[in-house]
Design an enzyme around this catalytic site. Sequence first.
Site, PDB file in Angstrom:
ATOM      1  N   HIS A   1      -7.557  -0.487   5.498  1.00 42.62           N
ATOM      2  CA  HIS A   1      -6.350   0.332   6.042  1.00 42.62           C
ATOM      3  C   HIS A   1      -6.022   1.356   5.047  1.00 42.62           C
ATOM      4  O   HIS A   1      -6.064   2.499   5.455  1.00 42.62           O
ATOM      5  CB  HIS A   1      -5.161  -0.597   6.207  1.00 42.62           C
TER       6      HIS A   1
ATOM      7  N   HIS B   1       1.594   3.976   1.725  1.00 38.28           N
ATOM      8  CA  HIS B   1       2.008   4.802   3.072  1.00 38.28           C
ATOM      9  C   HIS B   1       3.594   4.846   3.016  1.00 38.28           C
ATOM     10  O   HIS B   1       4.380   3.793   2.594  1.00 38.28           O
ATOM     11  CB  HIS B   1       1.508   4.076   4.366  1.00 38.28           C
TER      12      HIS B   1
ATOM     13  N   HIS C   1       4.556  -4.386  11.131  1.00 33.23           N
ATOM     14  CA  HIS C   1       4.841  -3.590  12.410  1.00 33.23           C
ATOM     15  C   HIS C   1       5.017  -4.510  13.405  1.00 33.23           C
ATOM     16  O   HIS C   1       4.343  -5.705  13.814  1.00 33.23           O
ATOM     17  CB  HIS C   1       3.874  -2.553  12.594  1.00 33.23           C
TER      18      HIS C   1
ATOM     19  N   ASP D   1       6.054   4.909   5.116  1.00 35.68           N
ATOM     20  CA  ASP D   1       6.845   3.974   5.744  1.00 35.68           C
ATOM     21  C   ASP D   1       6.789   2.578   5.007  1.00 35.68           C
ATOM     22  O   ASP D   1       7.483   1.560   5.500  1.00 35.68           O
ATOM     23  CB  ASP D   1       6.472   3.669   7.169  1.00 35.68           C
ATOM     24  N   HIS D   2       6.211   2.454   3.981  1.00 31.81           N
ATOM     25  CA  HIS D   2       6.288   1.147   3.101  1.00 31.81           C
ATOM     26  C   HIS D   2       6.791   1.485   1.844  1.00 31.81           C
ATOM     27  O   HIS D   2       7.329   0.570   1.103  1.00 31.81           O
ATOM     28  CB  HIS D   2       4.810   0.697   2.846  1.00 31.81           C
TER      29      HIS D   2
ATOM     30  N   ASP E   1      -0.162  -3.808   6.370  1.00 32.90           N
ATOM     31  CA  ASP E   1      -0.871  -3.131   7.640  1.00 32.90           C
ATOM     32  C   ASP E   1      -2.361  -3.650   7.584  1.00 32.90           C
ATOM     33  O   ASP E   1      -3.101  -2.763   8.300  1.00 32.90           O
ATOM     34  CB  ASP E   1      -0.640  -1.892   7.516  1.00 32.90           C
TER      35      ASP E   1
ATOM     36  N   HIS F   1       0.783  -1.206   0.194  1.00 31.02           N
ATOM     37  CA  HIS F   1       0.112  -0.020  -0.086  1.00 31.02           C
ATOM     38  C   HIS F   1       0.896   1.208  -0.025  1.00 31.02           C
ATOM     39  O   HIS F   1       2.111   1.129  -0.073  1.00 31.02           O
ATOM     40  CB  HIS F   1      -1.018  -0.003   1.189  1.00 31.02           C
TER      41      HIS F   1
HETATM   42 ZN   LIG Z   1      -0.073   1.768   6.514  1.00 32.06          ZN
END
Ligand SMILES: [Zn+2]
Length: 265
Positions: free
Chosen positions: A117, A61, A176, A63-64, A138, A59
């Site tokens: 998410h 985001h 995570h 941090d990915h 996530d 996805h």
């Molecule tokens: Zn995420």
Amino acid sequence: MMPNTSSLTILTLPAFKDNYLWLVHDGVHAAVVDPGDAEPVLAALQEHGLTLTAILLTHHHADHIGGVPRLLAHAAVPVYGPAGESIDGVTDPLAEGARITVPGLGLVLAVLDVPGHTRGHIAYVTEGAGERWLFCGDTLFAGGCGRLFEGTPAQMAASLAKLSSLPGDTLVYCAHEYTMANLSFAAAVEPDNQALQLRLVSEAGKRADNVPTIPSTIALEQATNPFLRATAPGIVATLEATGRVQPGATPVDLFAALRAWKNVF
Ligand SMILES: [Zn+2]
């Protein structure tokens, strides 16, 4: 059957405060899942003498995906990602029903749509012989699930049900290390769950030794994760006793009440 996962290894690369990046390799070639940061990936490639052959994204985001530009500058490899999200650098947009063979590894992955998410979130699950692996970003966490930033409770509940229907021995590689906080919540929701109490002790021991609690398994999540157990009698009783749902609540109502409670827990 093709060798698939049996000839492959997964390296756990911690990043940021509590992210895990997953580097799948055969001793020569490597593919990375959700590289929010390029630095630990490049360091692992160098340390293990690996050549990057693919990037897999779940996805959009930061941090990915944050490490993608620097990894592409290092090696111009295919980038697989969700068809339903706009992510710079994606060469192979994917949606449910797609099946890919990861370049260099011969690893066959099926794609699942798991919105909730984010709107276009996808997951990858292995096919063929050897261990079963799920890369779910996530969506499903050890003991918990992702926040609903873009999707509805109904979408997320359906996505989690889809993942929960995978074989119980499927290894769950989420993104995570949220496990202890998730299990603290789970214990408040379902205090009489003995499997959950055992898991709390087991996972706390790992964290005390700074060992990742990931991967989990689908079977362990089915037994202990309240977001896969929203209709379990003990959970329904807690939600009713605390006034979070009324008797007769639907499965989606129960899931939504759990997610809303966790947001403020
Ligand atoms: Zn995420």
